[in-house]
Scaffold this motif. Structure first.
Motif, PDB file in Angstrom:
ATOM      1  N   ALA A 113       0.848  -1.205   0.000  1.00 49.95           N
ATOM      2  CA  ALA A 113       0.000   0.000   0.000  1.00 49.95           C
ATOM      3  C   ALA A 113       0.883   1.253   0.000  1.00 49.95           C
ATOM      4  O   ALA A 113       0.625   2.214  -0.729  1.00 49.95           O
ATOM      5  N   ARG A 114       1.928   1.204   0.811  1.00 47.44           N
ATOM      6  CA  ARG A 114       2.834   2.369   0.872  1.00 47.44           C
ATOM      7  C   ARG A 114       3.542   2.598  -0.459  1.00 47.44           C
ATOM      8  O   ARG A 114       3.615   3.730  -0.941  1.00 47.44           O
ATOM      9  N   GLU A 115       4.071   1.516  -1.021  1.00 43.21           N
ATOM     10  CA  GLU A 115       4.834   1.653  -2.277  1.00 43.21           C
ATOM     11  C   GLU A 115       3.981   2.199  -3.412  1.00 43.21           C
ATOM     12  O   GLU A 115       4.433   3.006  -4.214  1.00 43.21           O
ATOM     13  N   THR A 116       2.739   1.714  -3.482  1.00 47.83           N
ATOM     14  CA  THR A 116       1.904   2.067  -4.631  1.00 47.83           C
ATOM     15  C   THR A 116       1.120   3.354  -4.403  1.00 47.83           C
ATOM     16  O   THR A 116       0.589   3.929  -5.354  1.00 47.83           O
ATOM     17  N   GLY A 117       0.986   3.758  -3.129  1.00 45.31           N
ATOM     18  CA  GLY A 117       0.173   4.955  -2.838  1.00 45.31           C
ATOM     19  C   GLY A 117      -1.319   4.693  -2.993  1.00 45.31           C
ATOM     20  O   GLY A 117      -2.123   5.629  -2.966  1.00 45.31           O
ATOM     21  N   LYS A 118      -1.697   3.429  -3.156  1.00 44.26           N
ATOM     22  CA  LYS A 118      -3.127   3.093  -3.288  1.00 44.26           C
ATOM     23  C   LYS A 118      -3.717   2.865  -1.895  1.00 44.26           C
ATOM     24  O   LYS A 118      -2.992   2.566  -0.940  1.00 44.26           O
ATOM     25  N   LEU A 119      -5.032   2.981  -1.793  1.00 43.88           N
ATOM     26  CA  LEU A 119      -5.678   2.831  -0.486  1.00 43.88           C
ATOM     27  C   LEU A 119      -5.903   1.363  -0.157  1.00 43.88           C
ATOM     28  O   LEU A 119      -6.264   0.567  -1.042  1.00 43.88           O
ATOM     29  N   LEU A 120      -5.710   1.028   1.114  1.00 44.30           N
ATOM     30  CA  LEU A 120      -6.009  -0.329   1.573  1.00 44.30           C
ATOM     31  C   LEU A 120      -6.791  -0.221   2.878  1.00 44.30           C
ATOM     32  O   LEU A 120      -6.252   0.223   3.898  1.00 44.30           O
ATOM     33  N   GLN A 121      -8.047  -0.588   2.798  1.00 45.39           N
ATOM     34  CA  GLN A 121      -8.907  -0.602   3.995  1.00 45.39           C
ATOM     35  C   GLN A 121      -9.041  -2.051   4.451  1.00 45.39           C
ATOM     36  O   GLN A 121      -9.303  -2.947   3.632  1.00 45.39           O
ATOM     37  N   ILE A 122      -8.875  -2.306   5.756  1.00 48.24           N
ATOM     38  CA  ILE A 122      -9.080  -3.650   6.293  1.00 48.24           C
ATOM     39  C   ILE A 122     -10.482  -3.712   6.914  1.00 48.24           C
ATOM     40  O   ILE A 122     -10.927  -2.771   7.575  1.00 48.24           O
ATOM     41  N   GLY A 123     -11.153  -4.858   6.704  1.00 49.58           N
ATOM     42  CA  GLY A 123     -12.585  -4.964   7.024  1.00 49.58           C
ATOM     43  C   GLY A 123     -12.970  -5.119   8.483  1.00 49.58           C
ATOM     44  O   GLY A 123     -13.831  -5.933   8.806  1.00 49.58           O
ATOM     45  N   HIS A 124     -12.370  -4.316   9.357  1.00 51.31           N
ATOM     46  CA  HIS A 124     -12.846  -4.271  10.748  1.00 51.31           C
ATOM     47  C   HIS A 124     -13.968  -3.234  10.797  1.00 51.31           C
ATOM     48  O   HIS A 124     -13.748  -2.075  11.139  1.00 51.31           O
ATOM     49  N   GLN A 125     -15.169  -3.683  10.439  1.00 48.12           N
ATOM     50  CA  GLN A 125     -16.234  -2.726  10.143  1.00 48.12           C
ATOM     51  C   GLN A 125     -16.733  -1.938  11.348  1.00 48.12           C
ATOM     52  O   GLN A 125     -17.351  -0.891  11.193  1.00 48.12           O
ATOM     53  N   ARG A 126     -16.452  -2.420  12.577  1.00 51.28           N
ATOM     54  CA  ARG A 126     -16.885  -1.657  13.765  1.00 51.28           C
ATOM     55  C   ARG A 126     -16.223  -0.277  13.798  1.00 51.28           C
ATOM     56  O   ARG A 126     -16.750   0.655  14.405  1.00 51.28           O
ATOM     57  N   ARG A 127     -15.076  -0.145  13.160  1.00 47.87           N
ATOM     58  CA  ARG A 127     -14.382   1.154  13.147  1.00 47.87           C
ATOM     59  C   ARG A 127     -15.212   2.239  12.465  1.00 47.87           C
ATOM     60  O   ARG A 127     -14.979   3.424  12.678  1.00 47.87           O
TER      61      ARG A 127
END
Ligand SMILES: NC(=O)c1ccc[n+]([C@@H]2O[C@H](COP(=O)([O-])OP(=O)(O)OC[C@H]3O[C@@H](n4cnc5c(N)ncnc54)[C@H](O)[C@@H]3O)[C@@H](O)[C@H]2O)c1
Length: 406
Positions: A113-127
């Motif tokens: 994610a850091r290298e590409t600058g693309k977004l990465l959301q992890i599915g902890h949906q309570r957040r």
């Protein structure tokens, strides 16, 4: 958009996404072409999307150049390679929890994610759940209704359930199963229980709630000890522990705290919740709108909550019964009375995963920040995966602060 992994959770995410305006679906990738892939493709075609179905995500990435984002809901051991490849192909990714079944996998995702600058959301949906956000921001931080949180407990208890089966007319041929890392249809359907594929109930269920321990305490743990075993199920088909009890130690900004977490799969007593206990009050919360949706109890020593009731932060109290229900029972005069019960006045009227997906798409469009970016998902993975290590080691293990950082 593409959906990668169209099983039980892929379907839940798809149904939530179909309620979010402005999304255009182009592809579904799932190795179970005959069944899950077909179902998702048919659903999307009913909604008038021109979608292509793929068995192999690499082929999808080669052919569907115009994709902006991929939502991944495949089994945990596929998350790392699929997420890394999607990010490197220039896609934003929403990837289900557990981020990965290994720390190396989770680490590779953060780095990609850091290298590409693309977004990465992890599915902890309570957040992204409005009730959790209200509790964290308004009740704990601003109003400090619980005072200092010293102890926490949480659980996810499930009744005994049979192994997952499959429609006999739609088995996946053996060579295809093997190509994607599965030994049999039984293992393919019940991957959570197998070492190397999932992490067992503590990782599957515990990761949701232990993530909240860290978030609400504002700290990562310093130590963990845990006991677990395969106390009930057949070890041949349930390699991971069916029963786990873990204790975390924290050094929070407010002082030391301890948190207990339990998950078991032999009795569903009281379902799932997180319970935060401070020196001025208690918060019991869960994602469910039906069970433990958010209750606060003010301890007798706490200042009155009238101001927060007036502001609408908490509901007016329901007075607790001061006497035992049994008329003839004699209560000891020293017995403490139950504190008054207040509801957390926030109800989610959308499917549970919709706000978290919405947050991801808002971030892709540049109008929001991710609520669970890769780095946060990684901290939770470090916290949770060590429970299995502690059980195996039969020892209290420590976390070094730098373990949580990449
Ligand atoms: N956030 C939540 O509340 C929540 C709830 C349930 C599951 N999950 C997560 O969602 C993910 C999927 O869980 P599930 O219950 O849907 O499992 P599942 O077994 O029902 O579905 C997995 C799907 O992925 C497909 N698949 C397997 N390997 C693949 C590959 N290499 N490429 C493409 N497709 C592949 C399977 O054919 C299947 O359709 C897991 O990571 C799980 O932890 C999250």
């Amino acid at each position: 958009m593409a959906l990668l992994g169209a099983g039980a959770q892929g379907e839940v995410l798809l149904n939530a996404m179909l309620r979010i305006p402005g999304l255009r679906f182009r592809a579904v990738c799932d190795i179970w072409k005959e069944y899950n892939q077909k179902r998702a493709v048919n659903t999307l075609r009913k909604y008038k999307f021109e979608v292509n179905g793929y068995e192999d995500y690499r082929e999808m990435l080669d052919k569907e150049k115009q994709l902006d984002a991929v939502v991944i809901a495949s089994p945990d051991f596929w998350h790392a390679p699929q997420t890394v490849d999607c990010l490197r192909a220039g896609k934003h990714v929403y990837c289900e929890k557990e981020m990965s079944n290994t720390l190396e996998g989770a680490r590779s995702m953060v780095l990609a994610a850091r290298e590409t600058g693309k977004l990465l959301q992890i599915g902890h949906q309570r957040r992204s759940h409005p009730r959790y956000q209200h509790c964290r921001e308004k009740l704990l931080e601003e109003a400090k209704l619980l005072g200092r949180i010293v102890t926490v407990n949480g659980q996810w208890n499930r009744a005994v359930a049979p192994d997952l089966g499959w429609p006999e007319r739609y088995p996946i041929p053996d060579d295809r199963l093997k190509r994607y890392g599965f030994k049999s249809m039984q293992q393919f359907r019940n991957w959570r229980w197998y070492k190397g594929l999932g992490g067992g109930p503590i990782v599957d269920l515990g990761s949701h709630q232990i993530d909240i321990f860290n978030w609400f305490l504002g700290a990562n743990p310093t130590h963990v000890m845990a006991s677990g075993g395969n106390d009930y199920h057949d070890r041949a088909t349930h390699e991971w522990y069916d029963t786990v009890m873990a204790i975390y130690e924290y050094d929070t900004p407010a002082g030391p705290a301890r948190a207990y977490y339990q998950t078991q799969t032999t009795n569903g007593s009281q379902g799932y919740f997180e319970n935060f206990m401070g020196d001025q009050g208690t918060l019991v919360i869960s994602e469910s709108e039906a069970n433990n949706p958010g209750l606060l109890y003010r301890d007798p020593n706490a200042p009155p909550w009238d101001e927060w009731i007036r502001k609408g932060y908490v509901a007016a109290p329901k007075l607790q019964e001061r006497k035992s229900g049994e008329e003839e029972a004699v209560l000891d005069v020293r017995e403490s009375v139950s504190p008054d019960q207040h509801k957390v006045p926030v109800v989610l009227r959308d499917p549970y995963h919709q706000p978290h997906l919405q947050n991801f798409f808002d971030a892709v469009r540049g109008s929001a920040k991710l609520n669970c970016p890769a780095e946060v998902g990684y901290e939770t993975a470090v916290t949770v995966l060590k429970v299995n290590e502690a059980i195996e080691a039969r020892q209290r293990l420590s976390f070094r602060p730098e373990e949580f950082r990449i």
